[in-house]
Write an enzyme that holds these catalytic residues in place. Sequence first.
Site, short mmCIF file in Angstrom:
data_model
loop_
_atom_site.label_atom_id
_atom_site.label_comp_id
_atom_site.label_asym_id
_atom_site.label_seq_id
_atom_site.Cartn_x
_atom_site.Cartn_y
_atom_site.Cartn_z
CG ASP A 32 -1.79 -1.11 1.40
OD1 ASP A 32 -2.17 -1.69 0.37
OD2 ASP A 32 -2.13 -1.42 2.56
N1 URA Z 1 -1.25 -5.77 4.27
C1 URA Z 1 -1.67 -4.50 4.26
O1 URA Z 1 -2.62 -4.15 4.94
N2 URA Z 1 -0.99 -3.61 3.51
C2 URA Z 1 0.08 -3.93 2.75
O2 URA Z 1 0.65 -3.07 2.08
C3 URA Z 1 0.49 -5.26 2.76
C4 URA Z 1 -0.19 -6.17 3.52
#
Ligand code: URA
Length: 269
Positions: free
Chosen positions: A107
């Site tokens: 993310d």
């Molecule tokens: N889980 C999440 O919530 N975000 C990420 O970027 C990777 C795994």
Amino acid sequence: MSSIRLQRFLARAGAASRRGSENLMTAGRVQVNGVVITELGSKVDPDTDRVTVDGIPVTLTDTRHYLMLNKPTGYVTTMDDPQGRATVAELVSDARIPGLFPVGRLDRDTSGLLLFTTDGELAHRVLHPKWHVTKRYVATVEGRFTESQLQRLRDGIELEDGPTAPATVELLGARGRTSTVAIAIHEGRKRQVRRMCSAVGHPVITLERTHFGPLELGDLPAAQWRPLTDTERGALLSAVDMTPDSAPSASDASPDTASRTTPDADTAG
Ligand code: URA
């Protein structure tokens, strides 16, 4: 060489992951001998057919590259963002490796280990549920965990897209009104760790990926990348039943000698 499926050719040539290659085709960006090919079953002969993506020739090369980036927060995991946001592509552009793409996604607000490669087959396998590559995250969350909340995370918890698989969960510490927890999962659902923690009442404040399969972020500084060592590359390939022989190293080759340029391609993950 005999004919192979076009999306496999594109992935092996490093244009994108296998799924990303299918997307390139269905988007009408791929031509074979000057004709746009969108049909996913189409085959090409790598020796005689001329394949292009956005008009740029794509050829098979034996040189495959693997590197890890310590992604900072604030960067989108894509090689090309139509909205003009900061992307991870900017952070690896000095590697000057045509066809490089990120394996899966972090993310925008997640930091840590992000693998890049030109090896579409490797990318396809590490993202495939069959190989169950484990990803480890360290999350700082609001509030304090109870033992039963930690156990619920371990056992699998109901999310809106179904229950999560069993996870390894270790409480690393608690300070004031926050806790830090290490969570290792092998699934790769959207915002999965954030949603797992929220589901037991502890919204994530910061999230960092520290491990990806056999790879460890270690002390790589934020926003820096480095090539995988031969040992890391071997461990990664063997984790998904590939051998270094089937994926020759690029560690001795200069990116400047690469024989082609491919456009940035987004990858699913
Ligand atoms: N889980 C999440 O919530 N975000 C990420 O970027 C990777 C795994």
